[in-house]
Motif scaffolding. Structure first.
Motif, short mmCIF file in Angstrom:
data_model
loop_
_atom_site.label_atom_id
_atom_site.label_comp_id
_atom_site.label_asym_id
_atom_site.label_seq_id
_atom_site.Cartn_x
_atom_site.Cartn_y
_atom_site.Cartn_z
N ALA A 117 -37.28 3.31 -13.44
CA ALA A 117 -38.54 2.96 -12.80
C ALA A 117 -38.56 1.47 -12.46
CB ALA A 117 -39.72 3.29 -13.72
N ALA A 118 -39.23 1.12 -11.35
CA ALA A 118 -39.29 -0.28 -10.93
C ALA A 118 -40.69 -0.87 -11.11
CB ALA A 118 -38.86 -0.40 -9.47
N THR A 119 -41.59 -0.10 -11.71
CA THR A 119 -42.98 -0.54 -11.89
C THR A 119 -43.06 -1.67 -12.90
OG1 THR A 119 -43.71 1.72 -11.44
CG2 THR A 119 -45.32 0.22 -12.43
N LEU A 120 -43.85 -2.68 -12.57
CA LEU A 120 -44.06 -3.80 -13.48
C LEU A 120 -45.45 -3.77 -14.07
CD1 LEU A 120 -42.44 -6.80 -11.53
CD2 LEU A 120 -41.39 -5.35 -13.29
N THR A 129 -36.28 7.61 -21.07
CA THR A 129 -36.80 6.25 -20.90
C THR A 129 -36.02 5.28 -21.78
OG1 THR A 129 -38.39 6.47 -22.71
CG2 THR A 129 -39.11 7.22 -20.52
N PHE A 130 -36.32 4.01 -21.64
CA PHE A 130 -35.71 2.99 -22.49
C PHE A 130 -36.04 3.26 -23.96
CE2 PHE A 130 -34.94 -1.93 -22.57
CZ PHE A 130 -33.95 -1.75 -23.50
N ALA A 131 -37.28 3.63 -24.24
CA ALA A 131 -37.69 3.92 -25.63
C ALA A 131 -36.92 5.12 -26.17
CB ALA A 131 -39.19 4.17 -25.70
N ASP A 132 -36.63 6.11 -25.32
CA ASP A 132 -35.85 7.28 -25.75
C ASP A 132 -34.46 6.84 -26.20
OD1 ASP A 132 -37.88 9.07 -25.18
OD2 ASP A 132 -37.21 9.38 -23.11
N SER A 191 -34.46 -6.55 -18.72
CA SER A 191 -34.02 -6.26 -17.36
C SER A 191 -35.18 -5.91 -16.46
CB SER A 191 -33.01 -5.10 -17.38
OG SER A 191 -32.71 -4.68 -16.08
N GLY A 192 -35.18 -6.49 -15.26
CA GLY A 192 -36.24 -6.20 -14.31
C GLY A 192 -37.47 -7.05 -14.44
N ILE A 198 -42.16 -1.38 -16.76
CA ILE A 198 -43.09 -0.51 -17.50
C ILE A 198 -42.46 0.11 -18.74
CG2 ILE A 198 -42.55 1.59 -16.18
CD1 ILE A 198 -45.57 2.21 -16.27
N GLU A 199 -41.12 0.20 -18.78
CA GLU A 199 -40.44 0.82 -19.93
C GLU A 199 -40.09 -0.19 -21.03
OE1 GLU A 199 -37.11 3.26 -18.96
OE2 GLU A 199 -38.09 4.21 -17.25
#
Length: 446
Positions: free
Chosen positions: A159-162, A127-130, A198-199, A168-169
């Motif tokens: 992921a594309a979830t908002l 993930t982004f946090a990783d 981003s996103g 979400i990330e």
């Protein structure tokens, strides 16, 4: 041991390219790094260092190599200009090339001397946090001898979830960036972080208020984190798929390297992003890939919520403000929190410079008053003068409005911890965010 409470009470609440080897185990601060402890205060052009122009870009860009070398995963490489980076094959990745070229283009506004560490990570499946939490990030800061002062974390989440208008990330990555910044502060290498938005999806009314983030009902203050949701629409439009919603963190990082720490990265007079001959920043946009001119009605809301993006001033694009992801606080004693990037970066410089001048005093032998066993007036003034000299130089450079050092006369240097207790207060520079006036038509001026 010299220390102060974790606060700088102000009327403020409160490296040709060089490689850094990778590491997978998190390093602990050395014993020496804890000799001088300068803590933040609780709520209730460059002089000295030169590190203000040293920045880092962290992302996952895949295989990058050229005739001069490669950006191998986990190995940071320092560049002093965009041409050096081209030798490493960065033109093979449009986004990476964009961030690097923009960084050096904008940083040049503040004169020479800027450099950029690029850390390419293998974040496959992460993930982004990783990416933010990768041990190689901390190793880069440690091996660079703490010289990195500005850092950007770049990611196009899979992921594309908002959630609340953000990927979400994104929020977990922001929290990870603050934890990283706290580690840097605690190891005497304070810096400021930029995180890619981003996103971003909006609309502004539904977007997370970065000035009022909560978790389980408690406030979450990310004072060393700024979120960028701005992009160059023309560049983004030529990118594939999800990359169209990238954030121009390289540009923002360049502004940070260009500006003195006390200055707003959105200063209209000096920080124009537009370069018509290069076709850069002609059409500002949000990371939703919507042109700024098409979402103008949402901008006041986004600005109030602490987002950073480009907006127009007489046809030139400039960043809207130097927001951080924290509320504005001031307590009854006049202490402020770091609620702008300028306050965060200036506080980081104050700590770095005070640490540098007080460190040589560790284990030094000083006389005490034979009657009280405490420091006499002369020695108190001596130790206060060390800090006041730093504040004087910062004030002369227009990086602070003033500062004062106070040594606790009750400091016990004969037994126990032998701790010299010092308090630092400083007052920041002001910023003109807007000008409000009245125009009258008179028949005569006399």
């Amino acid at each position: 041991m010299l220390s102060t409470p974790r606060r700088v009470r102000s009327r403020i609440l409160r490296r040709s390219p060089s490689k850094i080897p990778p590491i997978r185990k998190r390093t602990k601060p050395t014993t020496m790094s804890n000799r001088v402890i300068i803590n933040k205060g609780k709520v209730g052009i460059s002089i000295l260092g030169g590190y203000e122009k040293i920045s880092a870009l962290v992302g996952a860009y895949g295989a990058i190599s050229g005739p001069s070398g490669e950006l191998a995963p986990g190995i940071a490489v320092q560049f002093r200009n965009a041409e050096e980076a081209e030798g490493y094959g960065v033109s093979g990745n449009a986004l990476l090339q964009r961030h690097i070229s923009e960084y050096f283009r904008v940083a040049a506004v503040g004169g020479g001397g800027a450099s950029l560490y690029v850390l390419n990570l293998d974040n496959s499946g992460g993930t982004f946090a990783d990416l933010v939490n990768d041990d190689a990030v901390r190793q880069m800061v440690a091996t660079a001898d703490g010289q990195i002062f500005n850092i950007a974390f770049d990611c196009i989440p899979a992921a594309a979830t908002l959630v609340d208008g953000l990927n979400i990330e994104t929020l977990p990555a922001m929290k990870a960036a603050q934890a990283f910044a706290d580690w840097c502060w605690d190891t005497n290498r304070p810096l400021h972080c930029v995180v890619s938005g981003s996103g971003y999806g909006g609309p502004a009314a539904a977007a997370l208020d970065l000035r009022a983030i909560t978790e389980s009902g408690a406030a979450v203050e990310l004072s060393q984190v700024s979120l960028c949701i701005g992009q160059d629409w023309d560049f983004a439009d030529a990118l594939p798929d999800a990359q169209k919603k990238y954030a121009d963190v390289g540009t923002l990082l360049g502004c940070m390297a260009a500006q003195p720490v006390s200055y707003n990265i959105g200063e209209v007079q000096t920080m124009s992003l537009t370069n018509a001959p290069r076709g850069v920043w002609l059409n500002a946009a949000l990371c939703s890939h919507e042109k700024i001119r098409d979402v103008e009605a949402q901008l006041d809301t986004l600005n109030a919520k602490g987002y950073i993006y480009g907006e127009y001033y007489s046809g030139q694009v400039v960043f809207n403000d130097d927001h951080v992801c924290a509320p504005v606080k001031i307590d009854a004693e006049g202490n402020m929190n770091e609620h702008t990037m300028a306050l965060s970066r200036t506080n980081a410089k104050v700590k770095r410079e005070l640490y540098k001048v007080y460190l040589p005093k560790i284990k030094s032998t000083v006389p005490v008053d034979p009657d009280s066993g405490k420091l006499g007036t002369g020695m108190l003034k001596y130790f206060e003068g060390i800090g006041n000299d730093v504040f004087g130089r910062l004030q002369n450079a227009a990086e602070i409005s003033g500062g004062i050092t106070t040594v606790d006369p009750e400091s016990n240097l004969l037994y126990g911890d032998k701790e010299l207790k010092v308090f630092y207060d400083w007052v920041p520079m002001g910023t003109i965010s807007r000008i409000k006036g009245t125009v009258n038509i008179k028949r005569a001026l006399q």
